[in-house]
Design an enzyme around this catalytic site. Structure first.
Site, PDB file in Angstrom:
ATOM      1  N   ASN B 383       0.823  -1.194   0.000  1.00 51.95           N
ATOM      2  CA  ASN B 383       0.000   0.000   0.000  1.00 51.95           C
ATOM      3  C   ASN B 383       0.861   1.248   0.000  1.00 51.95           C
ATOM      4  OD1 ASN B 383      -2.022   1.844   0.190  1.00 51.95           O
ATOM      5  ND2 ASN B 383      -2.936   1.045   2.051  1.00 51.95           N
ATOM      6  N   ASP B 384       1.596   1.455   1.084  1.00 53.72           N
ATOM      7  CA  ASP B 384       2.368   2.692   1.202  1.00 53.72           C
ATOM      8  C   ASP B 384       3.378   2.864   0.071  1.00 53.72           C
ATOM      9  OD1 ASP B 384       1.019   3.260   3.548  1.00 53.72           O
ATOM     10  OD2 ASP B 384       2.472   2.190   4.775  1.00 53.72           O
ATOM     11  N   VAL B 385       3.985   1.750  -0.370  1.00 52.88           N
ATOM     12  CA  VAL B 385       5.069   1.868  -1.350  1.00 52.88           C
ATOM     13  C   VAL B 385       4.562   2.190  -2.755  1.00 52.88           C
ATOM     14  CG1 VAL B 385       6.629   0.361  -0.091  1.00 52.88           C
ATOM     15  CG2 VAL B 385       5.123  -0.620  -1.810  1.00 52.88           C
ATOM     16  N   ALA B 424       1.708   3.032   7.262  1.00 50.86           N
ATOM     17  CA  ALA B 424       1.914   4.447   7.574  1.00 50.86           C
ATOM     18  C   ALA B 424       0.624   5.096   8.055  1.00 50.86           C
ATOM     19  CB  ALA B 424       2.462   5.189   6.361  1.00 50.86           C
TER      20      ALA B 424
END
Lengths: 122, 457
Positions: B383-385, B424
């Site tokens: 997700n965050d990446v 995050a």
């Protein structure tokens, strides 16, 4: 040992430390962190000395706690790093591929790898 | 017991130090890494055996018992832990190492007659305690015993300042007078400082802090070596301190962050913005069959594996899916973000375990330009990446982190357990874009279903 010698050793060790890991690829960041982690478990040597010279019972108790903690760091650290690196076995097939092209040194490379693989499977 | 000659002892310690250097050196390349690690372990063994034969020790049976307890607890845990839980275990081992260093220093204080030795004592006490408590908090965060988001409260900087000031005061008093009570107070202050240091660190930054604390423990061990006059501890500790510092900076650079920004970024306040908001914007979800059609008639598929894949142990299924697609003549690449998984390089470990061929694993720099021409980007539990907010939203906790440019692909498929935000703690706008489809469920189950549907095409 006098202060200056210790300082010399410390400064040289800083440079060796910087030098040794300066070009590490992000692929190996995790195992490297874990390996370095295991190495500082060598505080066990200090903990053993303190425990071996303890005279009061409470000093001995705290020192033995330090021995337990340090051993966990040292042994656990090396075992966990080994398990992580075990996963990279598959990667070793890659350098083996171009080997036949080179001819003579070819057989030497896979041989060494089989040895490592047997070591890995224990 | 036969005691070794001091010169022989020194030589054996030198040998152990060389083994440690070789161990770190070996970890530079995947081919030599495992051997290097074993050399390091051998070095540690040499050093521990040496100490028993070079120093007059009492309580030897008790010490051996304590060593047995420590190994008896740590080795099975280290053997059995799942690959996905590796980061928190590393944090835990680091913490106990720091704790051991602090205790050793505390016990050596009464024997420290020179002021400069007491300086080393207070340094070890403080840094060891910070490392112990900080590692405990990172462990709790990674194990999800507490929130992974930054924890900030009003007055945190003031409290931190007060604790540090008190610690400096106590440290100075201990150096001057060698008071054991004040040393205990210093230990306590170090523990509080460690907690306060790590609480504001959130999400994907936690592994970098582990690396930093690792370096701290190294320095504490080096300082305890000065206290005990033991050269091996000085060398090994300094090595770890220096290499840990480099590693911390390299990791931070891989995420486009500065170490100071990671530690103190949350103090600036803006980084938690939006973290608790979960919008109810509509998303497109679809069935495994639809996803299979999308994949089966593509020419180029890029799989983006993330932590969700790791947790579900889905790396083998992902590898099988890639094979099934390749047998249909489709080009499949794996796009690996440097911090995919939960630690830098973690995902490579997992996919290597699943025998994904090395050539299919593409690093971020290599693959980013290829998303533009890819038909489908299949995001599995990441997700965050892949969150474009890293490029567009200043003030986002991940702002400035280099991302995989999944948004450029013609179609994006997210395999996700739920709409819950990533590590995050922020929502990913990409999920609401028109080219995006979501397939809800456990990563491994979803992959298995998609794999079955692809085979049935």
């Amino acid at each position: 040992m006098d202060g200056i010698s210790l300082l010399t050793i410390t400064v040289l060790a800083v440079f060796v430390g910087f030098e040794v890991v300066s070009k590490v690829s992000s692929t190996l960041h995790t195992p490297l962190m874990s390996g370095a982690n295991a190495i500082h478990g060598i505080i066990l040597v200090g903990a053993i000395i303190v425990a071996g010279q303890a005279t009061h019972p409470w000093v001995l108790a705290v020192a033995l706690l330090a021995v337990v903690l340090a051993t966990a760091n040292l042994v656990g650290g090396f075992v966990v790093t080994d398990r992580m690196l075990e996963m990279f076995r598959g990667r070793k097939e890659k350098p083996a591929k171009p080997a036949p092209k080179v001819g003579a040194p070819g057989p030497g490379v896979p041989q060494r790898e089989t040895k490592e693989n047997t070591e890995a499977t224990r | 017991m036969i005691l070794l000659d001091p010169n022989v002892t020194a030589l054996l310690y030198l040998a152990a130090a060389v083994f440690f250097i070789l161990a770190l050196k070996g970890l530079n390349s995947p081919r030599t890494a495992r051997r290097g690690n074993l050399i390091g372990a051998f070095g540690a063994l040499v050093a521990v055996v040496t100490v028993f034969f070079s120093t007059r020790l009492d309580n030897v049976p008790l010490i051996l018992g304590a060593i047995a307890v420590g190994s008896g607890v740590a080795a099975p845990v280290a053997r059995r832990v799942k690959m996905t839980q590796m980061p928190q275990l590393v944090a835990l081992f680091n913490g106990v190492g720091g704790g051991a260093a602090a205790l050793v220093a505390l016990l050596e204080l009464p024997h420290a007659e020179d002021a400069w030795v007491r300086v080393a004592v207070v340094f070890t006490l403080l840094v060891g305690a910070v490392s112990f408590a900080g590692s405990a908090v990172t462990f709790a965060k990674l194990q999800e015993l507490m929130t992974t988001r930054p924890v900030v409260f009003p007055g945190l900087p003031v409290l931190m300042g007060a604790v540090l000031l008190a610690a400096v005061g106590a440290a100075a008093a201990v150096v001057m007078g060698g008071s054991l009570v004040l040393a205990l107070l210093l230990l306590l202050l170090g523990l509080v400082a460690g907690v306060l240091l790590v609480l504001p660190v959130g999400g994907a930054d936690v592994p970098i802090v582990i690396s930093l604390l690792n370096a701290f423990t190294g320095l504490a061990v080096a300082a305890s070596g000065l206290v005990l006059g033991n050269v091996l501890l000085v060398v090994a500790g300094t090595l770890v301190g220096a290499s840990g510092t480099i590693l911390t900076r390299a990791m931070a650079a891989a995420m486009g962050r500065s170490v100071a920004g990671i530690l103190f970024g949350a103090f600036r306040g803006s980084s938690t913005a939006g973290s608790t908001v979960m919008s109810d914007r509509p998303v497109r979800s679809s069935s495994p069959e639809d996803v299979a059609v999308l994949l089966g008639y593509a020419q180029h598929v890029i799989i983006v594996p993330g932590y969700g894949l790791a947790v579900a142990q889905g790396q083998h299924t992902a590898a099988e899916l890639a094979q099934a697609l390749e047998s249909r003549g489709i080009r499949v690449d794996f796009a690996i973000h440097p911090v995919a998984g939960r630690m830098p390089g973690h995902m490579n470990v997992l996919l290597a375990e699943a025998n994904v061929p090395y050539e299919s694993l593409k690093e971020m720099g290599e693959i980013n330009s290829e998303f533009r021409t890819a038909d489908v980007a299949l995001v599995v539990g990441a997700n965050d990446v892949v969150n474009p907010a890293a490029k567009t939203t200043a003030g986002s906790p991940i702002y400035g982190m280099p991302i995989l440019e999944v948004a450029d692909a013609r179609q994006v498929v997210f395999l996700k357990r739920s709409m819950r935000p990533g590590f995050a703690g922020i929502e990913n706008d990409l999920m609401f874009e028109p080219q995006t489809t979501l397939l809800f469920g456990d990563a491994k189950e979803s992959l298995t279903k998609v794999l079955g549907a692809v085979k049935a095409l």
